[in-house]
Design a protein around this motif. Structure first.
Motif, PDB file in Angstrom:
ATOM      1  N   TYR A  96      35.739  23.390  52.560  1.00  0.00           N
ATOM      2  CA  TYR A  96      35.871  22.714  51.274  1.00  0.00           C
ATOM      3  C   TYR A  96      36.028  23.745  50.167  1.00  0.00           C
ATOM      4  CZ  TYR A  96      33.983  18.559  53.587  1.00  0.00           C
ATOM      5  OH  TYR A  96      33.774  17.497  54.413  1.00  0.00           O
ATOM      6  N   THR A  97      36.784  23.392  49.159  1.00  0.00           N
ATOM      7  CA  THR A  97      36.881  24.190  47.940  1.00  0.00           C
ATOM      8  C   THR A  97      36.161  23.414  46.848  1.00  0.00           C
ATOM      9  OG1 THR A  97      39.016  25.095  48.601  1.00  0.00           O
ATOM     10  CG2 THR A  97      38.443  25.236  46.265  1.00  0.00           C
ATOM     11  N   VAL A  98      35.171  24.056  46.239  1.00  0.00           N
ATOM     12  CA  VAL A  98      34.400  23.427  45.175  1.00  0.00           C
ATOM     13  C   VAL A  98      34.847  24.046  43.865  1.00  0.00           C
ATOM     14  CG1 VAL A  98      32.100  23.034  44.248  1.00  0.00           C
ATOM     15  CG2 VAL A  98      32.469  23.012  46.712  1.00  0.00           C
ATOM     16  N   CYS A  99      35.309  23.206  42.926  1.00  0.00           N
ATOM     17  CA  CYS A  99      35.812  23.699  41.645  1.00  0.00           C
ATOM     18  C   CYS A  99      34.874  23.288  40.507  1.00  0.00           C
ATOM     19  CB  CYS A  99      37.203  23.131  41.361  1.00  0.00           C
ATOM     20  SG  CYS A  99      38.432  23.641  42.551  1.00  0.00           S
ATOM     21  N   VAL A 100      34.740  24.179  39.534  1.00  0.00           N
ATOM     22  CA  VAL A 100      33.958  23.916  38.332  1.00  0.00           C
ATOM     23  C   VAL A 100      34.846  24.259  37.140  1.00  0.00           C
ATOM     24  CG1 VAL A 100      31.892  24.558  37.030  1.00  0.00           C
ATOM     25  CG2 VAL A 100      31.802  24.459  39.515  1.00  0.00           C
ATOM     26  N   ASP A 101      34.888  23.377  36.141  1.00  0.00           N
ATOM     27  CA  ASP A 101      35.689  23.631  34.939  1.00  0.00           C
ATOM     28  C   ASP A 101      35.316  24.974  34.328  1.00  0.00           C
ATOM     29  OD1 ASP A 101      37.035  21.159  35.023  1.00  0.00           O
ATOM     30  OD2 ASP A 101      35.350  20.174  34.027  1.00  0.00           O
ATOM     31  N   SER A 102      36.321  25.717  33.884  1.00  0.00           N
ATOM     32  CA  SER A 102      36.081  27.061  33.348  1.00  0.00           C
ATOM     33  C   SER A 102      35.187  27.049  32.112  1.00  0.00           C
ATOM     34  CB  SER A 102      37.406  27.756  33.028  1.00  0.00           C
ATOM     35  OG  SER A 102      38.119  27.024  32.047  1.00  0.00           O
ATOM     36  N   TRP A 103      35.225  25.986  31.311  1.00  0.00           N
ATOM     37  CA  TRP A 103      34.383  25.941  30.118  1.00  0.00           C
ATOM     38  C   TRP A 103      32.907  25.828  30.465  1.00  0.00           C
ATOM     39  CZ3 TRP A 103      31.310  21.732  29.261  1.00  0.00           C
ATOM     40  CH2 TRP A 103      31.637  20.548  29.931  1.00  0.00           C
ATOM     41  N   ARG A 104      32.585  25.416  31.709  1.00  0.00           N
ATOM     42  CA  ARG A 104      31.188  25.317  32.134  1.00  0.00           C
ATOM     43  C   ARG A 104      30.612  26.672  32.560  1.00  0.00           C
ATOM     44  NH1 ARG A 104      29.316  20.090  33.421  1.00  0.00           N
ATOM     45  NH2 ARG A 104      30.920  18.509  33.417  1.00  0.00           N
ATOM     46  N   VAL A 105      31.490  27.656  32.759  1.00  0.00           N
ATOM     47  CA  VAL A 105      31.049  28.962  33.246  1.00  0.00           C
ATOM     48  C   VAL A 105      31.534  30.039  32.271  1.00  0.00           C
ATOM     49  CG1 VAL A 105      30.959  30.489  35.248  1.00  0.00           C
ATOM     50  CG2 VAL A 105      31.363  28.045  35.586  1.00  0.00           C
ATOM     51  N   PRO A 106      30.797  30.285  31.190  1.00  0.00           N
ATOM     52  CA  PRO A 106      31.204  31.297  30.217  1.00  0.00           C
ATOM     53  C   PRO A 106      31.225  32.703  30.821  1.00  0.00           C
ATOM     54  CG  PRO A 106      29.520  29.863  29.297  1.00  0.00           C
ATOM     55  CD  PRO A 106      29.611  29.560  30.756  1.00  0.00           C
ATOM     56  N   LEU A 107      31.875  33.602  30.132  1.00  0.00           N
ATOM     57  CA  LEU A 107      31.978  34.992  30.570  1.00  0.00           C
ATOM     58  C   LEU A 107      30.596  35.562  30.873  1.00  0.00           C
ATOM     59  CD1 LEU A 107      34.036  37.262  30.989  1.00  0.00           C
ATOM     60  CD2 LEU A 107      33.622  37.963  28.641  1.00  0.00           C
ATOM     61  N   GLY A 108      30.447  36.231  32.006  1.00  0.00           N
ATOM     62  CA  GLY A 108      29.181  36.824  32.412  1.00  0.00           C
ATOM     63  C   GLY A 108      28.339  35.921  33.297  1.00  0.00           C
ATOM     64  N   MET A 109      28.752  34.675  33.466  1.00  0.00           N
ATOM     65  CA  MET A 109      28.020  33.748  34.317  1.00  0.00           C
ATOM     66  C   MET A 109      28.746  33.602  35.653  1.00  0.00           C
ATOM     67  SD  MET A 109      26.911  30.829  31.615  1.00  0.00           S
ATOM     68  CE  MET A 109      25.160  30.632  31.566  1.00  0.00           C
ATOM     69  N   ARG A 110      28.064  33.004  36.617  1.00  0.00           N
ATOM     70  CA  ARG A 110      28.674  32.803  37.935  1.00  0.00           C
ATOM     71  C   ARG A 110      28.264  31.443  38.472  1.00  0.00           C
ATOM     72  NH1 ARG A 110      24.630  33.731  41.815  1.00  0.00           N
ATOM     73  NH2 ARG A 110      22.797  34.724  40.933  1.00  0.00           N
ATOM     74  N   VAL A 111      28.910  31.014  39.551  1.00  0.00           N
ATOM     75  CA  VAL A 111      28.543  29.751  40.195  1.00  0.00           C
ATOM     76  C   VAL A 111      28.017  30.042  41.593  1.00  0.00           C
ATOM     77  CG1 VAL A 111      30.137  28.317  38.881  1.00  0.00           C
ATOM     78  CG2 VAL A 111      30.901  29.347  41.000  1.00  0.00           C
ATOM     79  N   ASP A 112      27.127  29.181  42.053  1.00  0.00           N
ATOM     80  CA  ASP A 112      26.514  29.342  43.362  1.00  0.00           C
ATOM     81  C   ASP A 112      26.221  27.944  43.909  1.00  0.00           C
ATOM     82  OD1 ASP A 112      25.176  30.295  45.581  1.00  0.00           O
ATOM     83  OD2 ASP A 112      23.422  30.991  44.481  1.00  0.00           O
ATOM     84  N   THR A 113      26.878  27.560  45.017  1.00  0.00           N
ATOM     85  CA  THR A 113      26.604  26.267  45.640  1.00  0.00           C
ATOM     86  C   THR A 113      25.390  26.442  46.532  1.00  0.00           C
ATOM     87  OG1 THR A 113      28.915  25.607  45.524  1.00  0.00           O
ATOM     88  CG2 THR A 113      27.529  24.409  47.074  1.00  0.00           C
ATOM     89  N   ARG A 114      24.287  25.800  46.158  1.00  0.00           N
ATOM     90  CA  ARG A 114      23.011  26.005  46.837  1.00  0.00           C
ATOM     91  C   ARG A 114      22.590  24.850  47.727  1.00  0.00           C
ATOM     92  NH1 ARG A 114      19.298  28.677  42.083  1.00  0.00           N
ATOM     93  NH2 ARG A 114      20.519  30.575  41.850  1.00  0.00           N
ATOM     94  N   GLU A 115      23.090  23.683  47.469  1.00  0.00           N
ATOM     95  CA  GLU A 115      22.656  22.509  48.222  1.00  0.00           C
ATOM     96  C   GLU A 115      23.859  21.663  48.628  1.00  0.00           C
ATOM     97  OE1 GLU A 115      19.779  20.252  45.938  1.00  0.00           O
ATOM     98  OE2 GLU A 115      19.253  22.098  44.874  1.00  0.00           O
ATOM     99  N   VAL A 116      23.801  21.146  49.851  1.00  0.00           N
ATOM    100  CA  VAL A 116      24.813  20.210  50.326  1.00  0.00           C
ATOM    101  C   VAL A 116      24.072  19.072  51.016  1.00  0.00           C
ATOM    102  CG1 VAL A 116      26.815  19.846  51.817  1.00  0.00           C
ATOM    103  CG2 VAL A 116      26.482  22.059  50.701  1.00  0.00           C
ATOM    104  N   THR A 117      24.382  17.846  50.630  1.00  0.00           N
ATOM    105  CA  THR A 117      23.806  16.678  51.290  1.00  0.00           C
ATOM    106  C   THR A 117      24.942  15.801  51.806  1.00  0.00           C
ATOM    107  OG1 THR A 117      23.678  15.490  49.201  1.00  0.00           O
ATOM    108  CG2 THR A 117      21.697  16.644  49.900  1.00  0.00           C
ATOM    109  N   ALA A 118      24.660  15.069  52.851  1.00  0.00           N
ATOM    110  CA  ALA A 118      25.674  14.183  53.437  1.00  0.00           C
ATOM    111  C   ALA A 118      25.119  12.770  53.543  1.00  0.00           C
ATOM    112  CB  ALA A 118      26.097  14.686  54.798  1.00  0.00           C
ATOM    113  N   SER A 119      25.969  11.798  53.306  1.00  0.00           N
ATOM    114  CA  SER A 119      25.624  10.399  53.542  1.00  0.00           C
ATOM    115  C   SER A 119      26.759   9.809  54.364  1.00  0.00           C
ATOM    116  CB  SER A 119      25.425   9.644  52.228  1.00  0.00           C
ATOM    117  OG  SER A 119      26.612   9.657  51.477  1.00  0.00           O
ATOM    118  N   TRP A 120      26.418   8.909  55.267  1.00  0.00           N
ATOM    119  CA  TRP A 120      27.430   8.393  56.185  1.00  0.00           C
ATOM    120  C   TRP A 120      27.177   6.924  56.473  1.00  0.00           C
ATOM    121  CZ3 TRP A 120      23.702  11.931  57.119  1.00  0.00           C
ATOM    122  CH2 TRP A 120      22.660  11.525  57.942  1.00  0.00           C
ATOM    123  N   ARG A 121      28.223   6.327  57.074  1.00  0.00           N
ATOM    124  CA  ARG A 121      28.130   4.924  57.492  1.00  0.00           C
ATOM    125  C   ARG A 121      28.712   4.799  58.879  1.00  0.00           C
ATOM    126  NH1 ARG A 121      30.518   5.626  52.747  1.00  0.00           N
ATOM    127  NH2 ARG A 121      32.683   5.263  52.982  1.00  0.00           N
TER     128      ARG A 121
END
Length: 78
Positions: free
Chosen positions: A53-78
């Protein structure tokens, strides 16, 4: 990411939810952005499926000097 169906019946559909954290330069967690994607269904009972999967975050949410880190993944199914 690998999804394993450890149950006794097949998974027909579902979603994976990714909690991506916006981290400041000093390590402060400024916020979490949740995104969902479909599971790689169907997954037979006792089987596993892998998907990238590719996870995208809007650039305005991550100002210069900041980073993103995907820490949790949950699944729901049927």
């Amino acid at each position: 990411m690998t999804f394993r169906n450890t149950g006794g019946s097949p998974v027909a559909a579902g979603t994976a939810t990714f909690a991506t954290h916006v981290i400041g330069a000093l390590g402060v967690d400024w916020g979490t952005v949740a995104t969902t994607q479909p599971l790689p269904a169907p997954i037979a009972a006792g089987a596993s499926r892998t998907r990238t999967y590719t996870v995208c975050v809007d650039s305005w949410r991550v100002p210069l000097g900041m980073r993103v880190d995907t820490r949790e993944v949950t699944a729901s199914w049927r």
